[in-house]
Design an enzyme around this catalytic site. Structure first.
Site, PDB file in Angstrom:
ATOM      1  N   ASN A  63      -3.043   2.902 -13.954  1.00 30.80           N
ATOM      2  CA  ASN A  63      -2.054   2.035 -13.325  1.00 30.80           C
ATOM      3  C   ASN A  63      -0.710   2.736 -13.395  1.00 30.80           C
ATOM      4  OD1 ASN A  63      -1.018  -0.501 -12.203  1.00 30.80           O
ATOM      5  ND2 ASN A  63      -0.019  -0.744 -14.180  1.00 30.80           N
ATOM      6  N   ASP A  88      -0.207  -3.758 -18.589  1.00 32.06           N
ATOM      7  CA  ASP A  88       0.727  -2.673 -18.928  1.00 32.06           C
ATOM      8  C   ASP A  88       0.626  -2.250 -20.389  1.00 32.06           C
ATOM      9  OD1 ASP A  88       1.656  -2.995 -16.301  1.00 32.06           O
ATOM     10  OD2 ASP A  88       3.170  -4.436 -16.930  1.00 32.06           O
ATOM     11  N   HIS A 124       3.457   1.749 -13.484  1.00 27.87           N
ATOM     12  CA  HIS A 124       4.407   0.650 -13.665  1.00 27.87           C
ATOM     13  C   HIS A 124       5.822   1.196 -13.476  1.00 27.87           C
ATOM     14  CE1 HIS A 124       5.788  -3.234 -15.077  1.00 27.87           C
ATOM     15  NE2 HIS A 124       6.654  -2.606 -15.839  1.00 27.87           N
ATOM     16  N   GLU A 174       7.552   7.921  -8.854  1.00 30.57           N
ATOM     17  CA  GLU A 174       6.152   7.498  -8.842  1.00 30.57           C
ATOM     18  C   GLU A 174       5.319   8.407  -7.946  1.00 30.57           C
ATOM     19  OE1 GLU A 174       5.361   3.338  -8.115  1.00 30.57           O
ATOM     20  OE2 GLU A 174       7.327   2.763  -8.885  1.00 30.57           O
ATOM     21  N   GLY A 204       0.785  -1.229   0.000  1.00 33.05           N
ATOM     22  CA  GLY A 204       0.000   0.000   0.000  1.00 33.05           C
ATOM     23  C   GLY A 204       0.816   1.277   0.000  1.00 33.05           C
ATOM     24  N   LEU A 257      -2.126  -6.535  -8.758  1.00 32.92           N
ATOM     25  CA  LEU A 257      -1.599  -7.585  -9.629  1.00 32.92           C
ATOM     26  C   LEU A 257      -2.677  -8.391 -10.344  1.00 32.92           C
ATOM     27  CD1 LEU A 257       1.323  -8.921  -7.397  1.00 32.92           C
ATOM     28  CD2 LEU A 257       1.363  -7.127  -9.150  1.00 32.92           C
TER      29      LEU A 257
END
Length: 225
Positions: free
Chosen positions: A118, A161, A120, A190, A25, A103
């Site tokens: 999302n 992805d 990555h 990120e 998390g 996932l």
């Protein structure tokens, strides 16, 4: 070629996010911190975990955010599993779904097309796809000898992805890097990239032409163009 089309209209209120997690998390914690600090105008009415032992469940509890555990193995098909996930999102009146280390593959329903993001930990299309997650991504980057890595925020489609790219940020790869040190450097990017993508979506500044996302100037959106 399909014409360019806006992804969403500008919001005049905090954007409502569902955060989907499968691990510790860290993305959830970053977004919660940015919301509390006032740097991200958003609310998180629900967290959805794919496993009952996710470390992120405790982070949701600490932030007083309701958390539902929805496990793929409890459903006979991907369609039924995805239906339950998005049913919870609709019930929570979610504008945008955020995958944070999530996932499980999802089937995106029509009303959530281009409303699921999302992140990555590589510069897609490098080191991505099924099986590339966590430190496996960074180990592969180091093995290949790349000089620059980074992260990618993209819209989710029905492949791993694969959806249209919204934001990318880069991070240098150092000669003495390990997967762990590179992961930490990429995660710092990120923490900036995800809130940026959310703000662009909430401001109505994203449009898609074919498979390409364009970021519209603020003045163009303000003028209703």
């Amino acid at each position: 070629m399909p014409p360019a089309r806006p992804v969403a209209q500008p919001l005049d209120r905090p954007i409502r996010l569902a955060v989907l997690i499968s691990g510790g998390g860290t993305t959830l914690a970053n977004l919660a911190e940015q919301i509390q600090a006032g740097s991200l105008s958003a609310e998180i009415p629900i967290v959805i975990a794919s496993r009952s032992d996710c470390g992120g469940i405790a982070k949701a509890a600490a932030a007083k955010i309701p958390c539902a555990v929805i496990r793929r193995k409890d459903y006979a098909s991907l369609a039924e599993f995805s239906q339950e996930v998005f049913s919870r999102c609709r019930d929570a009146r979610v504008d945008l779904v955020i995958c944070g280390g999530y996932l499980s593959l999802l089937q995106i329903p029509p009303d959530y097309q281009h409303r699921v993001l999302n992140i990555h930990p590589s510069l897609i299309p490098a080191f991505c796809g099924q099986g590339y997650h966590g430190e496996k991504v960074h180990a592969a980057a180091l093995e290949r000898g790349v000089k620059v890595s980074g992260c990618t925020v993209h819209f989710v489609d029905d492949e791993y992805d694969h959806g249209p790219i919204v934001v990318q940020r880069t991070a240098p790869v150092l000669d003495d890097d390990t997967p762990a040190t590179l992961a930490a450097r990429v995660f710092a990017e990120e923490c900036l990239a995800y809130p940026e993508a959310i703000r662009l979506f909430a401001a109505g500044r994203l449009e898609i032409e074919n498979h390409r996302v364009r970021v519209l100037p603020e003045e163009r959106v303000a003028n209703g163009e």
